[in-house]
Design an enzyme around this catalytic site. Structure first.
Site, PDB file in Angstrom:
ATOM      1  N   SER A  55      37.179  60.167 164.257  1.00  0.00           N
ATOM      2  CA  SER A  55      36.128  59.502 163.691  1.00  0.00           C
ATOM      3  C   SER A  55      35.131  60.740 163.009  1.00  0.00           C
ATOM      4  O   SER A  55      35.162  61.549 163.774  1.00  0.00           O
ATOM      5  CB  SER A  55      35.361  58.751 164.853  1.00  0.00           C
ATOM      6  OG  SER A  55      36.241  57.511 164.975  1.00  0.00           O
ATOM      7  N   GLU A  62      22.082  60.845 149.628  1.00  0.00           N
ATOM      8  CA  GLU A  62      22.335  59.496 149.007  1.00  0.00           C
ATOM      9  C   GLU A  62      22.653  58.679 150.062  1.00  0.00           C
ATOM     10  O   GLU A  62      22.494  57.428 149.731  1.00  0.00           O
ATOM     11  CB  GLU A  62      23.172  59.604 148.091  1.00  0.00           C
ATOM     12  CG  GLU A  62      22.842  60.709 146.622  1.00  0.00           C
ATOM     13  CD  GLU A  62      22.823  62.096 147.003  1.00  0.00           C
ATOM     14  OE1 GLU A  62      22.523  63.036 146.357  1.00  0.00           O
ATOM     15  OE2 GLU A  62      23.823  62.491 148.011  1.00  0.00           O
ATOM     16  N   SER A  63      23.113  58.940 151.091  1.00  0.00           N
ATOM     17  CA  SER A  63      23.520  58.061 152.334  1.00  0.00           C
ATOM     18  C   SER A  63      24.724  58.647 153.240  1.00  0.00           C
ATOM     19  O   SER A  63      24.347  59.311 154.022  1.00  0.00           O
ATOM     20  CB  SER A  63      23.739  56.669 152.014  1.00  0.00           C
ATOM     21  OG  SER A  63      23.738  55.679 153.273  1.00  0.00           O
ATOM     22  N   HIS A  68      37.263  56.241 160.542  1.00  0.00           N
ATOM     23  CA  HIS A  68      37.844  56.115 161.459  1.00  0.00           C
ATOM     24  C   HIS A  68      39.422  56.281 161.237  1.00  0.00           C
ATOM     25  O   HIS A  68      39.815  55.320 160.565  1.00  0.00           O
ATOM     26  CB  HIS A  68      37.451  54.918 162.481  1.00  0.00           C
ATOM     27  CG  HIS A  68      35.972  54.708 162.253  1.00  0.00           C
ATOM     28  ND1 HIS A  68      35.258  55.434 163.466  1.00  0.00           N
ATOM     29  CD2 HIS A  68      35.203  54.126 161.811  1.00  0.00           C
ATOM     30  CE1 HIS A  68      33.990  55.326 163.358  1.00  0.00           C
ATOM     31  NE2 HIS A  68      33.875  54.428 162.339  1.00  0.00           N
ATOM     32  N   CYS A  83      23.169  55.808 147.606  1.00  0.00           N
ATOM     33  CA  CYS A  83      21.806  55.155 146.804  1.00  0.00           C
ATOM     34  C   CYS A  83      21.418  56.100 145.635  1.00  0.00           C
ATOM     35  O   CYS A  83      21.781  57.191 145.488  1.00  0.00           O
ATOM     36  CB  CYS A  83      20.651  55.252 147.731  1.00  0.00           C
ATOM     37  SG  CYS A  83      20.804  54.398 149.304  1.00  0.00           S
TER      38      CYS A  83
END
Length: 139
Positions: A55, A62-63, A68, A83
């Site tokens: 994970s 930007e985010s 996983h 974003c």
């Protein structure tokens, strides 16, 4: 239609277990994917489970890009959310699928943060499937 962000949710199957089971390799792939998608990396963290599975997340200005993995099934659950107008999340997704050597991908693109007239927000979802032949060096 203006949107605050683009969120790609990807079910990747037929992935190379040696790639998706290696936390360091995935980190390298994600850092390069962020670069190709014109994203600014801020931090990353990856965890290798015992006996298998990874994970991890790369936080970008930007985010984020997260994953996983289930190497025993050749499966990876991938998220790429950005974003702003400069990032290209689809380039990042394509690069990751190529590096994972995915045979199949079910992709949902969610356009998030679409402002309504009453100052509430909604989203739209576009979903598609792709059969890929990446193990033989074909795109």
């Amino acid at each position: 239609m203006d949107t605050i962000g683009h969120h790609y949710i990807v079910e990747a199957a037929g992935c190379d277990p040696n790639v998706i089971g290696d936390a360091n390799k995935i980190r390298e792939i994600f850092l390069e994917a962020a670069k190709r998608g014109n994203m600014e990396v801020k931090a990353s963290y990856f965890f290798k489970f015992s006996p298998m599975g990874v994970s991890g997340v790369v936080i970008v200005a930007e985010s984020h890009i997260s994953v996983h993995t289930w190497p025993e099934k050749g499966y990876a659950a991938l998220d790429v959310y950005t974003c702003g107008e400069n990032a290209d999340p689809e380039k990042a997704v394509d690069y990751i699928l190529e590096q994972f050597k995915a045979q199949y991908a079910h992709v949902s693109e969610i356009k998030r943060g679409i402002e309504e007239e009453d100052r509430t927000f909604t989203h739209t979802i576009l979903t598609w499937e792709e059969r890929l032949d990446r193990r033989n060096g074909k795109p």
